[in-house]
Design an enzyme around this catalytic site. Sequence first.
Site, PDB file in Angstrom:
ATOM      1  N   CYS A 114      59.153 -21.482  61.898  1.00 22.43           N
ATOM      2  CA  CYS A 114      59.469 -19.675  61.929  1.00 22.43           C
ATOM      3  C   CYS A 114      60.199 -19.306  62.247  1.00 22.43           C
ATOM      4  CB  CYS A 114      58.317 -18.652  62.063  1.00 22.43           C
ATOM      5  SG  CYS A 114      57.069 -19.032  61.614  1.00 22.43           S
ATOM      6  N   HIS A 255      62.145 -12.353  61.358  1.00 19.08           N
ATOM      7  CA  HIS A 255      61.296 -13.162  61.053  1.00 19.08           C
ATOM      8  C   HIS A 255      59.920 -11.966  60.349  1.00 19.08           C
ATOM      9  CE1 HIS A 255      58.031 -15.344  59.964  1.00 19.08           C
ATOM     10  NE2 HIS A 255      57.537 -15.409  60.742  1.00 19.08           N
ATOM     11  N   ASN A 285      54.331 -14.212  55.010  1.00 19.66           N
ATOM     12  CA  ASN A 285      54.883 -14.731  56.520  1.00 19.66           C
ATOM     13  C   ASN A 285      54.927 -15.803  55.659  1.00 19.66           C
ATOM     14  OD1 ASN A 285      55.545 -16.634  58.447  1.00 19.66           O
ATOM     15  ND2 ASN A 285      54.181 -15.449  59.999  1.00 19.66           N
TER      16      ASN A 285
HETATM   17  N1  COA Z   1      39.989  -9.352  57.535  1.00 17.29           N
HETATM   18  C1  COA Z   1      39.442  -8.000  58.386  1.00 17.29           C
HETATM   19  N2  COA Z   1      38.930  -8.687  59.393  1.00 17.29           N
HETATM   20  C2  COA Z   1      39.695  -9.397  60.021  1.00 17.29           C
HETATM   21  C3  COA Z   1      40.189 -10.226  59.463  1.00 17.29           C
HETATM   22  C4  COA Z   1      41.050 -10.437  57.811  1.00 17.29           C
HETATM   23  N3  COA Z   1      41.918 -10.999  57.264  1.00 17.29           N
HETATM   24  N4  COA Z   1      40.922 -11.250  60.123  1.00 17.29           N
HETATM   25  C5  COA Z   1      40.405 -10.496  60.982  1.00 17.29           C
HETATM   26  N5  COA Z   1      39.528  -9.994  62.083  1.00 17.29           N
HETATM   27  C6  COA Z   1      38.936  -8.771  62.436  1.00 17.29           C
HETATM   28  C7  COA Z   1      38.850  -9.903  63.561  1.00 17.29           C
HETATM   29  O1  COA Z   1      37.365 -10.672  63.366  1.00 17.29           O
HETATM   30  C8  COA Z   1      38.595  -8.863  65.002  1.00 17.29           C
HETATM   31  O2  COA Z   1      36.657  -8.623  64.479  1.00 17.29           O
HETATM   32  P1  COA Z   1      35.942  -8.001  66.030  1.00 17.29           P
HETATM   33  O3  COA Z   1      36.276  -6.521  66.505  1.00 17.29           O
HETATM   34  O4  COA Z   1      35.000  -7.954  65.401  1.00 17.29           O
HETATM   35  O5  COA Z   1      36.454  -9.317  66.431  1.00 17.29           O
HETATM   36  C9  COA Z   1      39.325  -7.240  64.392  1.00 17.29           C
HETATM   37  O6  COA Z   1      39.758  -7.685  62.698  1.00 17.29           O
HETATM   38  C10 COA Z   1      40.882  -7.463  64.354  1.00 17.29           C
HETATM   39  O7  COA Z   1      41.414  -9.003  65.343  1.00 17.29           O
HETATM   40  P2  COA Z   1      43.016  -9.442  65.916  1.00 17.29           P
HETATM   41  O8  COA Z   1      42.227 -11.031  65.974  1.00 17.29           O
HETATM   42  O9  COA Z   1      42.180  -8.717  66.911  1.00 17.29           O
HETATM   43  O10 COA Z   1      43.667  -8.341  64.735  1.00 17.29           O
HETATM   44  P3  COA Z   1      45.301  -7.989  65.480  1.00 17.29           P
HETATM   45  O11 COA Z   1      45.451  -6.787  65.218  1.00 17.29           O
HETATM   46  O12 COA Z   1      44.988  -8.878  66.383  1.00 17.29           O
HETATM   47  O13 COA Z   1      46.292  -8.844  63.934  1.00 17.29           O
HETATM   48  C11 COA Z   1      47.458 -10.524  63.148  1.00 17.29           C
HETATM   49  C12 COA Z   1      45.792 -10.238  63.628  1.00 17.29           C
HETATM   50  C13 COA Z   1      46.996 -12.316  62.875  1.00 17.29           C
HETATM   51  C14 COA Z   1      47.179 -10.204  61.657  1.00 17.29           C
HETATM   52  C15 COA Z   1      47.859 -10.990  64.742  1.00 17.29           C
HETATM   53  O14 COA Z   1      48.030 -11.244  65.881  1.00 17.29           O
HETATM   54  C16 COA Z   1      49.791 -11.336  64.364  1.00 17.29           C
HETATM   55  O15 COA Z   1      49.779 -11.207  63.498  1.00 17.29           O
HETATM   56  N6  COA Z   1      49.325 -12.207  65.437  1.00 17.29           N
HETATM   57  C17 COA Z   1      51.414 -13.175  65.126  1.00 17.29           C
HETATM   58  C18 COA Z   1      52.089 -12.579  64.885  1.00 17.29           C
HETATM   59  C19 COA Z   1      53.411 -13.714  64.847  1.00 17.29           C
HETATM   60  O16 COA Z   1      53.800 -13.339  65.538  1.00 17.29           O
HETATM   61  N7  COA Z   1      53.372 -15.278  64.518  1.00 17.29           N
HETATM   62  C20 COA Z   1      54.309 -15.676  64.402  1.00 17.29           C
HETATM   63  C21 COA Z   1      54.629 -17.293  64.369  1.00 17.29           C
HETATM   64  S1  COA Z   1      54.174 -17.076  62.398  1.00 17.29           S
END
Ligand code: COA
Length: 328
Positions: A114, A255, A285
Site C-alpha cells: 500500500c 492511502h 482499498n
Molecule cells: N461485516 C460485519 N461484521 C464484521 C465484518 C464484516 N465485513 N468484519 C468484521 N466484523 C465483525 C467482527 O467479527 C467483530 O465482531 P465481534 O465484535 O462480535 O467480535 C466486529 O465486526 C468488530 O470487528 P473489528 O475487527 O474490531 O472492526 P474494526 O472496527 O476494527 O474494523 C477493519 C475492521 C479491518 C475495517 C479496520 O480494523 C481497519 O481498517 N484496519 C486496517 C486499516 C489499515 O490501516 N490498512 C492499511 C494497510 S492496507
Amino acid sequence: MSNIGTRLIGTGSYMPDMKLTNEMLEGMVDTNDEWIVKRTGIRERRVAQNTATWELALGAGERALADAGLSAAELDLILVGTATPDFFTPSVSCMVQGKLGASRAMAFDLSAACSGFVYCVDVADSFIRAGKAKNVLVICAETLSRIIDYTDRATCVLFGDGAAAAVFQASESEEGVLTTYMRANGTLGECLKAQCLPDEDPLDGSPRAVCEQRFLHMAGNEVFRFTAAAVPEAIDAVLHQGQMTAEQIDWFVLHQANVRILQMITSRYGLDPEKVYVNIDRYGNTSGVSVALCLDEMRKSGKLKAGQHIVICGFGGGLTYGAALIRI
Ligand code: COA
C-alpha cells in the site's frame, strides 16, 4: 544535467468495469452495507475479470503518457508498484515496457504494497536528481481479488483491483517533489500477509511448513494501531523537512484504507475536511494504486492546480509507510 526538481506532468488510471457492491457482498458473506459503510466508508470496489495486472498497468501507463504528451520512446525508467505481479519474471514493468515500446527505458517492479506509490515517487525523484533519468513513468497496479478469500468477511469487503499511473519529469524550477520520508517496520510484517508459494523442500518435495495463508490475511486492529502512529509520523516529518505547516497544504492525499483513518488525520491537524481527498467509497482499498488514482481524479477534475502544495502518504503491507511533499 542540472535539474533540481521532479515535476508531475501527467496522470492516468485504468479501473476494471466490474463493480462489486456492498449489496452483492451481503449475498456472499455474513455482512451488511451498514457495517461496511460505518466501519470503512466503502460502498463498492472494482474486480478485474480475465485481466492481468500487467494489462491494467499498461492501460494506466498509456493514459498517463497521453496526458503528459510524452511518447514511450522518451521514457528513461518505468517503475511498477505491485503486490500482485503476474509472474516472478518477467516483471510487470518489463511487460509494460515491451508493450509500450519504451526502447530506452530501464524497468523494474517495487514491492511495498500500500506504500507502493509513495515509495516509487521517492525512487523516481532519486533517479531524476541523480541525473540518471529525465522522464519516469510510475504505475501502481493490483489484482488483489486473486489473493482475496471471498468467504472471509474480514478482508473481502475491503480490497479492490485497478491501476493508476503518473509521469514525472526533470525540472529546472523549484517545483515537484520537495521532500520525502520513507520507513518500514518489518517486525510487524505478519499483520498483513499473503503467502502464495508452496513451502516445500525444493529437492524432495516434503512440506517444510503448512501454507496457511494462500489468501491475504490482515490483523485489522493491529494494522490500524500501526497506522495511527505511522501516518502522523510521516506527515509531521515532511512538513518539518519542507518547513511548512499543515494549514499551508492545499491537499492531503492519503492511502485509502479506511475512511476513519482519513477522519483521524483531519481532526489531528484541524483540517478542513475538503482538503483530505476521499474516493474509498467507490474503489475500496486498492493498495498502492489508491494515491495515484486520487491524483488522477483530482487532476482530471481540475482540483489539482499549479502552485499548490500537496502531501501524499502511503502505509500498509511490509509494514511500510512514507510521505512526500510535492509542489504541483
Ligand atoms: N461485516 C460485519 N461484521 C464484521 C465484518 C464484516 N465485513 N468484519 C468484521 N466484523 C465483525 C467482527 O467479527 C467483530 O465482531 P465481534 O465484535 O462480535 O467480535 C466486529 O465486526 C468488530 O470487528 P473489528 O475487527 O474490531 O472492526 P474494526 O472496527 O476494527 O474494523 C477493519 C475492521 C479491518 C475495517 C479496520 O480494523 C481497519 O481498517 N484496519 C486496517 C486499516 C489499515 O490501516 N490498512 C492499511 C494497510 S492496507
